[in-house]
Design an enzyme around this catalytic site. Sequence first.
Site, PDB file in Angstrom:
ATOM      1  N   GLN A 187      46.181 -27.333 -57.137  1.00  0.00           N
ATOM      2  CA  GLN A 187      45.904 -26.483 -58.230  1.00  0.00           C
ATOM      3  C   GLN A 187      44.859 -26.864 -59.158  1.00  0.00           C
ATOM      4  O   GLN A 187      44.619 -26.217 -60.152  1.00  0.00           O
ATOM      5  CB  GLN A 187      47.178 -26.255 -59.006  1.00  0.00           C
ATOM      6  CG  GLN A 187      48.333 -25.496 -58.118  1.00  0.00           C
ATOM      7  CD  GLN A 187      47.786 -23.858 -57.962  1.00  0.00           C
ATOM      8  OE1 GLN A 187      46.900 -23.445 -58.808  1.00  0.00           O
ATOM      9  NE2 GLN A 187      48.246 -23.153 -57.098  1.00  0.00           N
ATOM     10  N   SER A 207      43.563 -27.056 -50.860  1.00  0.00           N
ATOM     11  CA  SER A 207      43.551 -26.309 -50.040  1.00  0.00           C
ATOM     12  C   SER A 207      42.445 -25.336 -50.350  1.00  0.00           C
ATOM     13  O   SER A 207      42.279 -24.942 -51.552  1.00  0.00           O
ATOM     14  CB  SER A 207      45.026 -25.436 -50.265  1.00  0.00           C
ATOM     15  OG  SER A 207      45.403 -24.563 -49.076  1.00  0.00           O
ATOM     16  N   HIS A 209      41.854 -21.948 -50.077  1.00  0.00           N
ATOM     17  CA  HIS A 209      41.871 -20.591 -50.871  1.00  0.00           C
ATOM     18  C   HIS A 209      42.362 -20.711 -52.147  1.00  0.00           C
ATOM     19  O   HIS A 209      42.320 -19.590 -53.031  1.00  0.00           O
ATOM     20  CB  HIS A 209      42.964 -19.788 -50.101  1.00  0.00           C
ATOM     21  CG  HIS A 209      44.221 -20.264 -50.360  1.00  0.00           C
ATOM     22  ND1 HIS A 209      45.223 -19.615 -50.931  1.00  0.00           N
ATOM     23  CD2 HIS A 209      44.996 -21.242 -49.529  1.00  0.00           C
ATOM     24  CE1 HIS A 209      46.349 -20.322 -50.908  1.00  0.00           C
ATOM     25  NE2 HIS A 209      46.311 -21.188 -49.923  1.00  0.00           N
ATOM     26  N   THR A 245      41.773 -28.239 -32.053  1.00  0.00           N
ATOM     27  CA  THR A 245      40.438 -27.703 -31.896  1.00  0.00           C
ATOM     28  C   THR A 245      40.054 -27.371 -33.561  1.00  0.00           C
ATOM     29  O   THR A 245      40.920 -26.591 -33.999  1.00  0.00           O
ATOM     30  CB  THR A 245      40.142 -26.504 -31.053  1.00  0.00           C
ATOM     31  OG1 THR A 245      40.500 -26.882 -29.601  1.00  0.00           O
ATOM     32  CG2 THR A 245      38.836 -25.857 -31.237  1.00  0.00           C
ATOM     33  N   CYS A 333      62.465 -14.188 -54.831  1.00  0.00           N
ATOM     34  CA  CYS A 333      63.634 -13.561 -54.418  1.00  0.00           C
ATOM     35  C   CYS A 333      64.322 -14.046 -53.099  1.00  0.00           C
ATOM     36  O   CYS A 333      63.813 -14.053 -52.138  1.00  0.00           O
ATOM     37  CB  CYS A 333      63.082 -11.925 -53.831  1.00  0.00           C
ATOM     38  SG  CYS A 333      63.892 -10.507 -54.553  1.00  0.00           S
TER      39      CYS A 333
END
Length: 392
Positions: A187, A207, A209, A245, A333
Site C-alpha cells: 500500500q 503488487s 495493480h 512460465t 460480508c
Amino acid sequence: MKRIYLDNNATTMVSPAAAREMEKFNTTHYGNPSSLHGFGLDTRPELRKALDRIYRLIGAPDSDDVLITSGATEANNHVIKSVFMANLDTEASRGARKNHYITTNIEHPTVYKTFQYLEEIGARVTYLPCDKNGLISAEQVKAALTDQTALVSIMLANNEIGTILPLQEIAAACRRAGVLMHTDATQAIGKIPVNAQDLDVDYLSFSAHKFHGPKGVGGLYVRRGRRLEPLFHGGEQMANLRAGTLNVPGIIGMGVAAQEALDDLNYEATEVKRLRDKLENFILQNIPDVFLNGDKQKRTPNTLNIAFKDCEGEALLWDLNERGIAASTGSACASEELESSRVLRALGIDKALSHMAVRFSLSRFTTEKEIDYVISVLPAVIKRLREISEGK
Ligand SMILES: Cc1ncc(COP(=O)(O)O)c(C=O)c1O
C-alpha cells in the site's frame, strides 16, 4: 452516468501507457524469454528494462534479488512460509531452528492468515496491538523479540486506514537483534517513496495493480544473501526460486507503471493529498458526527477512512454507487453476518461505529471535478440514510 473511482487502495486503473505496452507483448512479442529461439530472445532486453524499472521503484541495488510473483498475496505467503520451512527441524535448517514470529493485528489477511496457519502447524506468533491511531512502535517490537524469533513481518502502510508505520526504526531494532525483517509495502509503493535499502529490510512485498500496473503480478524483494525456499517447484525460472512460465506482458506492464509511479511521487504528495484533504475537510466541517480513522499525519496521501455515525457503511456505499461513486468499507460480508473490520476494531472503535466506516481512496487519475461532485452529493445521501436509521 460517469463513474468515479475512489477505491484505489483495492485496485487502481491500469495506466494507459502500461496497457499499450502489455498489448504489444500479448500480440507481437509473445516469445517465452526462457526459449533459445528469436521469439524468446527478443523479449529478454525488454524484460531486463522492466526489471530495472521495478528495482528503481523499490530502491533495490542490482546485487539484491526481486522475485516476480503473481502479486503480494504470493510474495507474503512465500516469504513467511519460506522462513518457517527453513526453520523446520531438518538437516537443511542447520540446527538453527527458531519458531517465534512477530507481526501486528492490523496486517492484511495475506500476512495475518498466513501466520494463523503457521500457528496451526506449530509456530508461536506474537500479534502486536496497534494504538488508537493504528501505529505500532519500534519499542513494542523490541520488547517482543526473543532469541527464538525467526522473522518480524510488519506492513509499511495499512490498506484500510493508510497509516504509515515507523519501519526504519523497527527494521533497525530487528537488525540489532539479528532477526530477519519482512515488510508488506503493497500500500505504500507509488504513494510514498519506498527504498528497500534505506528501510534496511530483508524482504519486501508489492503488487503492480496498486500503482496503476496490471492485476496478477507483483514481486518479492530479497536482500542479497537472505535465504528463500521455493514455494513452487518445477522449472528453473527465477533462479529455481519460483517455477512457472513468466508473465511477460504483466512484468512489462508493471515496469511501465513502476517508472510512472516513481516519476509521479511528487504529484501524489501534493495534488493527490490536496484533493484528499479537500474532501476530508469538507466532510469534517459540514457533516456532523463524523470520525476520522487512522493517524491524520502519518498516513498515505490518498486515503481517507471515515465513519458517519448512524449511517451504515454498506448502505452508504450502495447509495454512492447509485450516484456513480465507487468507494469501499473495511467490513467484509461474511456468509451469515456482516463482520466488522478487524483493523478498525484494533483501533478500539466499537463494533457499531466500525460498521459505519467508509474508505475513500484517490489516485493520480482522480480529478478536482470528481471530488467536487462527491462533495455535492454526500451531505444529502448521509442525511437521507440517517433519517432512515432514525425511523423518520
Ligand atoms: C497491504 C496489502 N497486502 C497484500 C495485498 C494482496 O495483493 P494481491 O491481491 O495483489 O496479491 C493487498 C491487496 O489488497 C494489500 O492491500
